[in-house]
Write a protein that holds these residues in place. Structure first.
Motif, PDB file in Angstrom:
ATOM      1  N   ILE A  19      -0.172 -12.209  -0.480  1.00 15.25           N
ATOM      2  CA  ILE A  19      -0.305 -11.451   0.770  1.00 15.25           C
ATOM      3  C   ILE A  19      -0.501 -12.390   1.960  1.00 15.25           C
ATOM      4  O   ILE A  19       0.134 -12.224   3.021  1.00 15.25           O
ATOM      5  N   ASP A  23       2.169 -13.005   5.258  1.00 12.38           N
ATOM      6  CA  ASP A  23       1.695 -12.398   6.503  1.00 12.38           C
ATOM      7  C   ASP A  23       2.673 -12.747   7.633  1.00 12.38           C
ATOM      8  O   ASP A  23       2.996 -13.911   7.851  1.00 12.38           O
ATOM      9  N   SER A  30       3.327  -5.083   0.470  1.00 15.55           N
ATOM     10  CA  SER A  30       2.214  -4.252   0.021  1.00 15.55           C
ATOM     11  C   SER A  30       0.958  -5.103  -0.178  1.00 15.55           C
ATOM     12  O   SER A  30       1.035  -6.307  -0.430  1.00 15.55           O
ATOM     13  N   GLU A  31      -0.194  -4.464  -0.076  1.00 15.28           N
ATOM     14  CA  GLU A  31      -1.460  -5.138  -0.353  1.00 15.28           C
ATOM     15  C   GLU A  31      -2.162  -4.545  -1.572  1.00 15.28           C
ATOM     16  O   GLU A  31      -3.338  -4.803  -1.808  1.00 15.28           O
ATOM     17  N   TYR A  36       1.769  -4.703  -7.489  1.00 15.88           N
ATOM     18  CA  TYR A  36       2.326  -5.956  -7.989  1.00 15.88           C
ATOM     19  C   TYR A  36       2.236  -6.035  -9.513  1.00 15.88           C
ATOM     20  O   TYR A  36       3.144  -6.571 -10.160  1.00 15.88           O
TER      21      TYR A  36
END
Length: 273
Positions: A19, A23, A30-31, A36
């Motif tokens: 993540i 950025d 997605s976070e 994942y």
């Protein structure tokens, strides 16, 4: 700093690095750790064959490899590469591959593959220095489908195991995550589309988010393509369909005619080892 495999690195640590590395990227990532976990499992990511650059115990860069035999060749597909902003400019990707390539070759892997956004000149140059060369060009589409009503269209829901994969068009044009071996582990729904008593196409979709993994008509007849896209729109109107091989000119034309726009262009790159 040290390069080692990711087999003993906790998934949340890998996702956190992922993540941060992405950025401000070309597309928002997605976070969600669960996202994942599911995606990388379906893609067949092998953490024993994936590598990280560590500063002490901190993961600061990585190359994730999915490993499988595709089209008769043992292949490692790069399902994600990233470097934390503070560590960029240190040739980390090249250094990781210098360590990874002989180890992957020793495991019987004969080919490396990856996808890169065409506008990402820095990444493209780094991969070329490693030895990768462009082998395919993809277009990614999204938008609201605009299909005419057609009373002759019918949907046939099916399953992965009942799809006639060997009879579907353009198998060699599909990206890694859209090939049957990767789709099997994903949360997809499978449909054939009929028109006037004939099976005219199919699609593979995640209805909850409108992601189309596979989509093809069996002809270049406009009415068949309209019926196919009408079938999709009955499940989800706002859709995304990534990695369409640009050699599928008719498909690209019909997608654009029915409301979708190209938003990202990608290259697939490959290298024999």
């Amino acid at each position: 700093m040290e390069i080692r495999t990711l087999e003993h690195t906790p998934l949340p640590a890998i996702v956190a690095c992922f993540i941060k590395a992405f950025d401000g990227y070309f597309v928002k990532v997605s976070e969600d750790v669960n996202y994942y976990a599911a995606r990388w499992k379906a893609a067949m990511v092998d953490f024993d064959s994936s590598y990280g650059m560590f500063d002490g115990e901190q993961l600061v860069g990585f190359v994730l490899h999915a490993v499988d035999t595709r089209f008769g060749m043992r292949t490692a597909f790069n399902d994600g590469t990233g470097v934390l902003p503070a560590y960029r400019g240190r040739r980390m990707v090249q250094a990781i591959y210098e360590k990874a390539v002989p180890e992957l070759k020793a495991k019987g892997i004969a080919q490396l593959s990856l996808e890169v956004i065409q506008e990402n000149a820095v990444a493209l140059k780094a991969y070329e220095k490693v030895g990768f060369r462009i082998v395919k060009e993809y277009a990614c589409f999204k938008g609201i489908l605009l299909a005419r009503a057609d009373a002759a269209m019918q949907l046939e829901a099916t399953t992965f195991d009942h799809m006639e994969w060997d009879k579907l068009p353009a198998p060699a044009m599909q990206a890694w995550e859209h090939q049957p071996e990767s789709l099997r582990g994903g949360a997809f729904k499978y449909y054939y589309v009929w028109r006037e008593g004939k099976r005219i196409g199919f699609f593979v979709v995640q209805p909850e988010n409108g992601y189309l993994a596979r989509l093809d008509a069996f002809t270049e007849i406009e009415a068949d393509w309209n019926a196919l896209l009408l079938g999709v729109s009955q499940l989800c109107n706002l859709v995304k369909h990534n990695n369409v091989d640009v050699r599928q000119a008719a498909k690209t034309r019909f997608l654009e005619k029915h409301g979708l726009t190209r938003y990202i262009n990608q290259f697939e790159m490959g290298m024999k080892i």
